[in-house]
Design a protein around this motif. Structure first.
Motif, PDB file in Angstrom:
ATOM      1  N   GLU A  75      17.877  25.729  18.970  1.00  0.00           N
ATOM      2  CA  GLU A  75      19.286  25.354  19.073  1.00  0.00           C
ATOM      3  C   GLU A  75      19.876  24.970  17.722  1.00  0.00           C
ATOM      4  N   ALA A  76      19.059  24.415  16.851  1.00  0.00           N
ATOM      5  CA  ALA A  76      19.556  24.055  15.515  1.00  0.00           C
ATOM      6  C   ALA A  76      20.016  25.300  14.769  1.00  0.00           C
ATOM      7  N   MET A  77      19.207  26.359  14.787  1.00  0.00           N
ATOM      8  CA  MET A  77      19.592  27.588  14.100  1.00  0.00           C
ATOM      9  C   MET A  77      20.803  28.214  14.767  1.00  0.00           C
ATOM     10  N   GLY A  79      23.222  26.692  16.142  1.00  0.00           N
ATOM     11  CA  GLY A  79      24.371  25.930  15.664  1.00  0.00           C
ATOM     12  C   GLY A  79      24.732  26.249  14.231  1.00  0.00           C
ATOM     13  N   LEU A  80      23.734  26.329  13.366  1.00  0.00           N
ATOM     14  CA  LEU A  80      23.991  26.647  11.957  1.00  0.00           C
ATOM     15  C   LEU A  80      24.603  28.039  11.809  1.00  0.00           C
ATOM     16  N   LEU A  81      24.122  28.993  12.585  1.00  0.00           N
ATOM     17  CA  LEU A  81      24.643  30.353  12.488  1.00  0.00           C
ATOM     18  C   LEU A  81      26.030  30.462  13.122  1.00  0.00           C
ATOM     19  N   ALA A  82      26.283  29.666  14.155  1.00  0.00           N
ATOM     20  CA  ALA A  82      27.629  29.639  14.752  1.00  0.00           C
ATOM     21  C   ALA A  82      28.628  29.090  13.729  1.00  0.00           C
ATOM     22  N   GLU A  83      28.233  28.058  12.989  1.00  0.00           N
ATOM     23  CA  GLU A  83      29.090  27.515  11.933  1.00  0.00           C
ATOM     24  C   GLU A  83      29.353  28.564  10.860  1.00  0.00           C
ATOM     25  N   ALA A  84      28.318  29.289  10.477  1.00  0.00           N
ATOM     26  CA  ALA A  84      28.477  30.338   9.459  1.00  0.00           C
ATOM     27  C   ALA A  84      29.475  31.389   9.952  1.00  0.00           C
ATOM     28  N   HIS A  85      29.370  31.774  11.202  1.00  0.00           N
ATOM     29  CA  HIS A  85      30.289  32.764  11.768  1.00  0.00           C
ATOM     30  C   HIS A  85      31.722  32.227  11.759  1.00  0.00           C
ATOM     31  N   GLU A  86      31.895  30.968  12.120  1.00  0.00           N
ATOM     32  CA  GLU A  86      33.233  30.359  12.126  1.00  0.00           C
ATOM     33  C   GLU A  86      33.873  30.428  10.735  1.00  0.00           C
ATOM     34  N   ASP A  98      32.834  33.658  -0.155  1.00  0.00           N
ATOM     35  CA  ASP A  98      31.486  33.692  -0.734  1.00  0.00           C
ATOM     36  C   ASP A  98      30.933  32.278  -0.909  1.00  0.00           C
ATOM     37  N   ALA A  99      31.774  31.343  -1.355  1.00  0.00           N
ATOM     38  CA  ALA A  99      31.347  29.948  -1.508  1.00  0.00           C
ATOM     39  C   ALA A  99      30.954  29.372  -0.144  1.00  0.00           C
ATOM     40  N   ALA A 100      31.727  29.697   0.885  1.00  0.00           N
ATOM     41  CA  ALA A 100      31.425  29.223   2.239  1.00  0.00           C
ATOM     42  C   ALA A 100      30.115  29.828   2.755  1.00  0.00           C
ATOM     43  N   LEU A 101      29.900  31.103   2.470  1.00  0.00           N
ATOM     44  CA  LEU A 101      28.661  31.757   2.905  1.00  0.00           C
ATOM     45  C   LEU A 101      27.438  31.141   2.225  1.00  0.00           C
ATOM     46  N   ILE A 102      27.574  30.805   0.950  1.00  0.00           N
ATOM     47  CA  ILE A 102      26.472  30.144   0.245  1.00  0.00           C
ATOM     48  C   ILE A 102      26.196  28.784   0.881  1.00  0.00           C
ATOM     49  N   ALA A 103      27.253  28.035   1.165  1.00  0.00           N
ATOM     50  CA  ALA A 103      27.072  26.723   1.790  1.00  0.00           C
ATOM     51  C   ALA A 103      26.366  26.860   3.139  1.00  0.00           C
ATOM     52  N   ALA A 104      26.789  27.827   3.934  1.00  0.00           N
ATOM     53  CA  ALA A 104      26.175  28.048   5.244  1.00  0.00           C
ATOM     54  C   ALA A 104      24.709  28.460   5.086  1.00  0.00           C
ATOM     55  N   ALA A 105      24.437  29.338   4.128  1.00  0.00           N
ATOM     56  CA  ALA A 105      23.069  29.801   3.902  1.00  0.00           C
ATOM     57  C   ALA A 105      22.186  28.649   3.430  1.00  0.00           C
ATOM     58  N   GLN A 106      22.740  27.764   2.617  1.00  0.00           N
ATOM     59  CA  GLN A 106      21.931  26.641   2.141  1.00  0.00           C
ATOM     60  C   GLN A 106      21.630  25.656   3.259  1.00  0.00           C
ATOM     61  N   LYS A 107      22.553  25.484   4.200  1.00  0.00           N
ATOM     62  CA  LYS A 107      22.252  24.643   5.362  1.00  0.00           C
ATOM     63  C   LYS A 107      21.069  25.220   6.124  1.00  0.00           C
ATOM     64  N   VAL A 108      21.063  26.541   6.283  1.00  0.00           N
ATOM     65  CA  VAL A 108      19.951  27.219   6.958  1.00  0.00           C
ATOM     66  C   VAL A 108      18.659  27.013   6.168  1.00  0.00           C
ATOM     67  N   GLU A 109      18.718  27.222   4.852  1.00  0.00           N
ATOM     68  CA  GLU A 109      17.521  27.066   4.026  1.00  0.00           C
ATOM     69  C   GLU A 109      16.981  25.644   4.091  1.00  0.00           C
ATOM     70  N   HIS A 110      17.862  24.656   4.070  1.00  0.00           N
ATOM     71  CA  HIS A 110      17.410  23.267   4.100  1.00  0.00           C
ATOM     72  C   HIS A 110      16.747  22.945   5.442  1.00  0.00           C
ATOM     73  N   TYR A 111      17.275  23.497   6.525  1.00  0.00           N
ATOM     74  CA  TYR A 111      16.638  23.325   7.827  1.00  0.00           C
ATOM     75  C   TYR A 111      15.239  23.947   7.808  1.00  0.00           C
ATOM     76  N   GLU A 112      15.146  25.159   7.256  1.00  0.00           N
ATOM     77  CA  GLU A 112      13.851  25.837   7.204  1.00  0.00           C
ATOM     78  C   GLU A 112      12.869  25.096   6.300  1.00  0.00           C
ATOM     79  N   ILE A 113      13.335  24.616   5.164  1.00  0.00           N
ATOM     80  CA  ILE A 113      12.475  23.868   4.244  1.00  0.00           C
ATOM     81  C   ILE A 113      11.942  22.611   4.934  1.00  0.00           C
ATOM     82  N   ALA A 114      12.807  21.902   5.649  1.00  0.00           N
ATOM     83  CA  ALA A 114      12.374  20.699   6.364  1.00  0.00           C
ATOM     84  C   ALA A 114      11.326  21.040   7.422  1.00  0.00           C
ATOM     85  N   THR A 115      11.574  22.105   8.169  1.00  0.00           N
ATOM     86  CA  THR A 115      10.645  22.488   9.230  1.00  0.00           C
ATOM     87  C   THR A 115       9.316  22.951   8.654  1.00  0.00           C
ATOM     88  N   TYR A 116       9.359  23.864   7.686  1.00  0.00           N
ATOM     89  CA  TYR A 116       8.107  24.362   7.111  1.00  0.00           C
ATOM     90  C   TYR A 116       7.339  23.246   6.401  1.00  0.00           C
TER      91      TYR A 116
END
Length: 168
Positions: A75-77, A79-86, A98-116
């Motif tokens: 569900e976290a992903m 939500g993050l991807l729904a925000e990116a789409h918005e 492009d700045a917004a896409l980078i911000a959205a991608a970094q939120k995803v990366e930070h979630y993945e970094i925390a999980t891994y």
């Protein structure tokens, strides 16, 4: 009901990140398509290939644990991807998008970094060496992607977007 252990929690988190990575393989082509900066577009395409490899790596992790390779809805992903789409629907000028896409991608990366990072720690504690080595490889890729996004934001995208903000 039997008491759950750290191993059960570990498998739960593996299933969660497995689904997250699969969701990401569907979202990255859309993000690449929305990007206007050529480096960002290429970065999303590169990370798509990495993510496909990460899914395969997770299959191997499940195999090493004699556990079925399957996901459960992350569900976290979602939500993050729904925000990116918005963000892509806001009507932003190209550099701001492009700045917004980078911000959205970094939120995803930070979630993945925390999980891994968490599941690597658990794998090490439980002496799941094969799983640990595979998960550490993915963690390193996620950190590298985050650093690449930061560099691109700082050296090109945010500056270009800020110039348009002052012109408006």
């Amino acid at each position: 009901m039997a008491t759950k252990t750290l191993h059960d929690l570990f498998l739960n988190e593996l299933r969660d990140i497995y689904n997250a990575e699969k969701q990401l393989t569907r979202a990255l082509p859309k993000m690449a398509s929305a990007a206007t900066n050529p480096e960002l577009k290429q970065g999303f395409e590169h990370h798509l290939e990495q993510t496909k490899g990460q899914v395969e790596r997770l299959d191997t992790v499940f195999e090493s644990l004699d556990a079925p390779s399957r996901g459960q809805t992350c569900e976290a992903m979602e939500g993050l991807l729904a925000e990116a789409h918005e963000l892509t629907e806001l009507g932003l000028e190209p550099d701001a998008l492009d700045a917004a896409l980078i911000a959205a991608a970094q939120k995803v990366e930070h979630y993945e970094i925390a999980t891994y990072g968490t599941i690597c720690t658990w794998a090490k504690a439980m002496k799941h060496e094969k799983a640990l080595n595979l998960l550490l490889e993915t963690l390193a890729e996620e950190k590298e992607t985050d650093e690449t996004l930061t560099k691109l934001a700082k050296t090109a995208v945010n500056t270009a977007a800020a110039q348009h903000a002052h012109a408006a």
